[in-house]
Design a protein around this motif. Structure first.
Motif, PDB file in Angstrom:
ATOM      1  N   ASN A 176     -21.308  19.392  58.915  1.00  0.00           N
ATOM      2  CA  ASN A 176     -20.956  18.014  58.581  1.00  0.00           C
ATOM      3  C   ASN A 176     -20.448  17.978  57.143  1.00  0.00           C
ATOM      4  N   GLY A 177     -19.515  17.103  56.889  1.00  0.00           N
ATOM      5  CA  GLY A 177     -18.918  16.999  55.563  1.00  0.00           C
ATOM      6  C   GLY A 177     -19.862  16.470  54.500  1.00  0.00           C
ATOM      7  N   GLY A 178     -20.946  15.820  54.894  1.00  0.00           N
ATOM      8  CA  GLY A 178     -21.883  15.263  53.925  1.00  0.00           C
ATOM      9  C   GLY A 178     -22.607  16.305  53.103  1.00  0.00           C
ATOM     10  N   GLY A 179     -22.585  17.550  53.549  1.00  0.00           N
ATOM     11  CA  GLY A 179     -23.224  18.623  52.802  1.00  0.00           C
ATOM     12  C   GLY A 179     -22.390  19.110  51.625  1.00  0.00           C
ATOM     13  N   ILE A 180     -21.138  18.663  51.572  1.00  0.00           N
ATOM     14  CA  ILE A 180     -20.245  19.056  50.482  1.00  0.00           C
ATOM     15  C   ILE A 180     -20.155  17.876  49.523  1.00  0.00           C
ATOM     16  N   ARG A 181     -20.555  18.084  48.278  1.00  0.00           N
ATOM     17  CA  ARG A 181     -20.617  16.991  47.317  1.00  0.00           C
ATOM     18  C   ARG A 181     -19.439  16.914  46.366  1.00  0.00           C
ATOM     19  N   PHE A 182     -18.828  18.033  46.048  1.00  0.00           N
ATOM     20  CA  PHE A 182     -17.705  18.061  45.122  1.00  0.00           C
ATOM     21  C   PHE A 182     -16.797  19.209  45.486  1.00  0.00           C
ATOM     22  N   GLY A 183     -15.577  19.170  44.981  1.00  0.00           N
ATOM     23  CA  GLY A 183     -14.677  20.298  45.120  1.00  0.00           C
ATOM     24  C   GLY A 183     -15.032  21.341  44.076  1.00  0.00           C
ATOM     25  N   LEU A 184     -14.357  22.449  44.123  1.00  0.00           N
ATOM     26  CA  LEU A 184     -14.605  23.517  43.161  1.00  0.00           C
ATOM     27  C   LEU A 184     -13.510  23.538  42.104  1.00  0.00           C
ATOM     28  N   PRO A 185     -13.872  23.415  40.827  1.00  0.00           N
ATOM     29  CA  PRO A 185     -12.868  23.533  39.764  1.00  0.00           C
ATOM     30  C   PRO A 185     -12.499  25.001  39.564  1.00  0.00           C
ATOM     31  N   LYS A 186     -11.481  25.250  38.770  1.00  0.00           N
ATOM     32  CA  LYS A 186     -11.104  26.633  38.477  1.00  0.00           C
ATOM     33  C   LYS A 186     -12.262  27.332  37.784  1.00  0.00           C
ATOM     34  N   GLY A 187     -12.390  28.595  38.035  1.00  0.00           N
ATOM     35  CA  GLY A 187     -13.472  29.381  37.455  1.00  0.00           C
ATOM     36  C   GLY A 187     -14.395  29.872  38.546  1.00  0.00           C
ATOM     37  N   ASP A 188     -15.330  30.692  38.169  1.00  0.00           N
ATOM     38  CA  ASP A 188     -16.221  31.267  39.175  1.00  0.00           C
ATOM     39  C   ASP A 188     -17.685  31.123  38.784  1.00  0.00           C
ATOM     40  N   LYS A 189     -18.031  30.018  38.203  1.00  0.00           N
ATOM     41  CA  LYS A 189     -19.410  29.810  37.782  1.00  0.00           C
ATOM     42  C   LYS A 189     -20.290  29.420  38.966  1.00  0.00           C
ATOM     43  N   LYS A 190     -21.444  30.035  39.031  1.00  0.00           N
ATOM     44  CA  LYS A 190     -22.392  29.754  40.103  1.00  0.00           C
ATOM     45  C   LYS A 190     -22.771  28.276  40.124  1.00  0.00           C
ATOM     46  N   GLU A 191     -22.849  27.654  38.954  1.00  0.00           N
ATOM     47  CA  GLU A 191     -23.232  26.242  38.881  1.00  0.00           C
ATOM     48  C   GLU A 191     -22.235  25.345  39.612  1.00  0.00           C
ATOM     49  N   HIS A 192     -20.957  25.736  39.634  1.00  0.00           N
ATOM     50  CA  HIS A 192     -19.945  24.959  40.366  1.00  0.00           C
ATOM     51  C   HIS A 192     -20.250  24.966  41.858  1.00  0.00           C
ATOM     52  N   ILE A 193     -20.624  26.136  42.363  1.00  0.00           N
ATOM     53  CA  ILE A 193     -20.942  26.254  43.789  1.00  0.00           C
ATOM     54  C   ILE A 193     -22.196  25.449  44.110  1.00  0.00           C
ATOM     55  N   ALA A 227     -14.922  13.265  67.620  1.00  0.00           N
ATOM     56  CA  ALA A 227     -13.673  12.512  67.491  1.00  0.00           C
ATOM     57  C   ALA A 227     -13.907  11.045  67.147  1.00  0.00           C
ATOM     58  N   LYS A 228     -15.073  10.539  67.447  1.00  0.00           N
ATOM     59  CA  LYS A 228     -15.373   9.127  67.195  1.00  0.00           C
ATOM     60  C   LYS A 228     -15.916   8.879  65.783  1.00  0.00           C
ATOM     61  N   VAL A 229     -16.167   9.937  65.031  1.00  0.00           N
ATOM     62  CA  VAL A 229     -16.687   9.807  63.671  1.00  0.00           C
ATOM     63  C   VAL A 229     -15.518   9.550  62.728  1.00  0.00           C
ATOM     64  N   PRO A 230     -15.583   8.495  61.913  1.00  0.00           N
ATOM     65  CA  PRO A 230     -14.466   8.203  61.006  1.00  0.00           C
ATOM     66  C   PRO A 230     -14.257   9.321  59.981  1.00  0.00           C
ATOM     67  N   GLN A 231     -12.986   9.688  59.791  1.00  0.00           N
ATOM     68  CA  GLN A 231     -12.672  10.699  58.792  1.00  0.00           C
ATOM     69  C   GLN A 231     -13.125  10.192  57.425  1.00  0.00           C
ATOM     70  N   GLY A 232     -13.724  11.072  56.645  1.00  0.00           N
ATOM     71  CA  GLY A 232     -14.210  10.696  55.328  1.00  0.00           C
ATOM     72  C   GLY A 232     -15.684  10.349  55.304  1.00  0.00           C
ATOM     73  N   SER A 233     -16.278  10.116  56.476  1.00  0.00           N
ATOM     74  CA  SER A 233     -17.711   9.833  56.494  1.00  0.00           C
ATOM     75  C   SER A 233     -18.461  11.157  56.370  1.00  0.00           C
ATOM     76  N   GLY A 234     -19.706  11.087  55.931  1.00  0.00           N
ATOM     77  CA  GLY A 234     -20.492  12.291  55.725  1.00  0.00           C
ATOM     78  C   GLY A 234     -20.707  13.107  56.975  1.00  0.00           C
ATOM     79  N   SER A 235     -20.660  12.461  58.136  1.00  0.00           N
ATOM     80  CA  SER A 235     -20.895  13.202  59.371  1.00  0.00           C
ATOM     81  C   SER A 235     -19.600  13.724  59.995  1.00  0.00           C
ATOM     82  N   PHE A 236     -18.461  13.535  59.310  1.00  0.00           N
ATOM     83  CA  PHE A 236     -17.196  14.051  59.829  1.00  0.00           C
ATOM     84  C   PHE A 236     -17.254  15.577  59.872  1.00  0.00           C
TER      85      PHE A 236
END
Length: 105
Positions: free
Chosen positions: A26-43, A71-80
C-alpha cells in the motif's frame, strides 16, 4: 517510489532464492521521496515503518478479484496499491454502466 520499493523487494527475495512473480504494497507506507544522496536517514524517513514481507500463492481468479478491489481505491490515497514493474494492470471505468473492469497484461 512505490515501484522502486516493490522492485527492491523482488530483488531482495530473488537474492535469497525465493521465487516471486511480483510484489505489491500500500502507498501509505511510503512517507517521502528520496532526495539525491545515499544517506540511510533518507531511506528511514521515506520508509519509517518496520514492515514484514509475506509470500503468498493465489490463483488467477483470486488475483483478478484483488485487482478489482484495488481498482476502486482512489489514486493518491494511502491504500492505493504500489506494484513492482514486472506486473501491469489496466483499469477501465465504464461510466455508462457504472462498473469497473480490469485487464491484466
Amino acid at each position: 517510489m512505490g515501484n522502486l520499493v516493490c522492485d527492491s523487494v523482488v530483488g531482495y527475495l530473488k537474492d535469497r532464492n525465493i521465487s516471486v512473480d511480483f510484489t505489491m504494497m500500500n502507498g501509505g507506507g511510503i512517507r517521502f521521496g528520496l532526495p539525491k544522496g545515499d544517506k540511510k536517514e533518507h531511506i528511514l524517513t521515506a520508509l519509517p515503518y518496520k514492515n514484514n514481507i509475506y509470500v503468498v500463492k493465489i490463483d488467477g481468479k483470486t488475483l483478478l478479484e484483488l485487482f478489482d478491489a484495488v481498482a476502486k481505491v482512489p489514486q493518491g490515497s494511502g491504500s492505493f496499491m504500489q506494484a513492482s514493474l514486472v506486473v501491469s494492470h489496466a483499469i477501465l471505468y465504464e461510466k455508462d454502466e457504472k462498473k469497473w473492469q480490469t485487464f491484466k497484461s
